[in-house]
Motif scaffolding. Sequence first.
Motif, mmCIF file in Angstrom:
data_model
loop_
_atom_site.group_PDB
_atom_site.id
_atom_site.type_symbol
_atom_site.label_atom_id
_atom_site.label_comp_id
_atom_site.label_asym_id
_atom_site.label_seq_id
_atom_site.Cartn_x
_atom_site.Cartn_y
_atom_site.Cartn_z
ATOM 1 N N ALA A 122 47.288 31.345 49.699
ATOM 2 C CA ALA A 122 46.115 31.225 48.825
ATOM 3 C C ALA A 122 45.215 32.457 48.956
ATOM 4 O O ALA A 122 44.708 32.971 47.957
ATOM 5 N N GLN A 123 45.014 32.933 50.176
ATOM 6 C CA GLN A 123 44.192 34.122 50.370
ATOM 7 C C GLN A 123 44.859 35.334 49.731
ATOM 8 O O GLN A 123 44.212 36.132 49.058
ATOM 9 N N ALA A 124 46.163 35.489 49.917
ATOM 10 C CA ALA A 124 46.886 36.608 49.313
ATOM 11 C C ALA A 124 46.798 36.542 47.790
ATOM 12 O O ALA A 124 46.565 37.558 47.123
ATOM 13 N N ALA A 125 46.949 35.346 47.214
ATOM 14 C CA ALA A 125 46.864 35.181 45.759
ATOM 15 C C ALA A 125 45.463 35.530 45.260
ATOM 16 O O ALA A 125 45.308 36.166 44.209
ATOM 17 N N ASP A 126 44.427 35.137 46.017
ATOM 18 C CA ASP A 126 43.048 35.446 45.632
ATOM 19 C C ASP A 126 42.802 36.950 45.653
ATOM 20 O O ASP A 126 42.204 37.505 44.726
ATOM 21 N N VAL A 127 43.266 37.627 46.676
ATOM 22 C CA VAL A 127 43.092 39.079 46.774
ATOM 23 C C VAL A 127 43.826 39.768 45.625
ATOM 24 O O VAL A 127 43.283 40.665 44.970
ATOM 25 N N ALA A 128 45.049 39.355 45.348
ATOM 26 C CA ALA A 128 45.811 39.952 44.244
ATOM 27 C C ALA A 128 45.092 39.741 42.911
ATOM 28 O O ALA A 128 45.015 40.656 42.087
ATOM 29 N N ALA A 129 44.521 38.559 42.699
ATOM 30 C CA ALA A 129 43.791 38.271 41.462
ATOM 31 C C ALA A 129 42.550 39.150 41.341
ATOM 32 O O ALA A 129 42.235 39.646 40.250
ATOM 33 N N ARG A 130 41.826 39.348 42.442
ATOM 34 C CA ARG A 130 40.639 40.216 42.420
ATOM 35 C C ARG A 130 41.015 41.645 42.051
ATOM 36 O O ARG A 130 40.313 42.301 41.280
ATOM 37 N N LEU A 131 42.118 42.124 42.584
ATOM 38 C CA LEU A 131 42.549 43.490 42.286
ATOM 39 C C LEU A 131 43.026 43.623 40.840
ATOM 40 O O LEU A 131 42.728 44.620 40.179
ATOM 41 N N ARG A 132 43.757 42.609 40.337
ATOM 42 C CA ARG A 132 44.179 42.644 38.924
ATOM 43 C C ARG A 132 42.961 42.668 38.012
ATOM 44 O O ARG A 132 42.922 43.417 37.022
ATOM 45 N N ALA A 134 39.958 43.818 38.740
ATOM 46 C CA ALA A 134 39.306 45.127 38.857
ATOM 47 C C ALA A 134 40.061 46.179 38.055
ATOM 48 O O ALA A 134 39.461 47.042 37.413
ATOM 49 N N LEU A 135 41.401 46.102 38.053
ATOM 50 C CA LEU A 135 42.204 47.035 37.259
ATOM 51 C C LEU A 135 41.992 46.806 35.757
ATOM 52 O O LEU A 135 41.902 47.761 34.993
ATOM 53 N N ALA A 136 41.893 45.552 35.366
ATOM 54 C CA ALA A 136 41.681 45.243 33.938
ATOM 55 C C ALA A 136 40.332 45.746 33.466
ATOM 56 O O ALA A 136 40.190 46.167 32.327
ATOM 57 N N GLY A 137 39.346 45.754 34.365
ATOM 58 C CA GLY A 137 38.010 46.237 34.010
ATOM 59 C C GLY A 137 37.804 47.709 34.256
ATOM 60 O O GLY A 137 36.719 48.231 34.043
ATOM 61 N N ALA A 138 38.845 48.410 34.685
ATOM 62 C CA ALA A 138 38.701 49.832 35.043
ATOM 63 C C ALA A 138 38.319 50.699 33.851
ATOM 64 O O ALA A 138 37.683 51.740 34.023
ATOM 65 N N GLY A 139 38.672 50.294 32.669
ATOM 66 C CA GLY A 139 38.351 51.088 31.489
ATOM 67 C C GLY A 139 36.957 50.837 30.941
ATOM 68 O O GLY A 139 36.548 51.461 29.992
#
Length: 140
Positions: A122-132, A134-139
């Motif tokens: 669950a923690q790994a999934a949460d971290v991966a979701a946060r990074l995805r 952040a990448l989606a909002g990078a533009g």
Amino acid sequence: MNCLFCEIAAGDVSSHRVFEDDTAVAFLDHRPLFPGHVLVVPRRHAETLTDLPPDELGPFFARVRDVTGAVERGMGAAGSFVAANNRISQSVPHFHVHVVPRNPKDGLRGFFWPRGRYDDEAQAADVAARLRAALAGAGD
């Protein structure tokens, strides 16, 4: 601006250069992990990797690739360690890539800090979701 690496790139501060062109300058680290430890810096000042303009990324990392091959061949190394710090542990606030020749049993053990594990899936999934996200909002 007083930037040691800009001064080295401009030729105002001496260094043991191993490569230079309009994109990058590569020189021996003055406190090497091993002989042949090279720093590759963009000629134009960029404090961090994220400050390096997108059109300069490819050409800069092509130089890092070329210097890495030269370090391995020139030092008779079995491989290399290629790394960069971004703000934390960055002793000079000018983006730079360390290229360090490596050999079996040279005394370095993987990364230089302790590694851990995620508490659970669950923690790994949460971290991966946060990074995805952040990448989606990078533009933005």
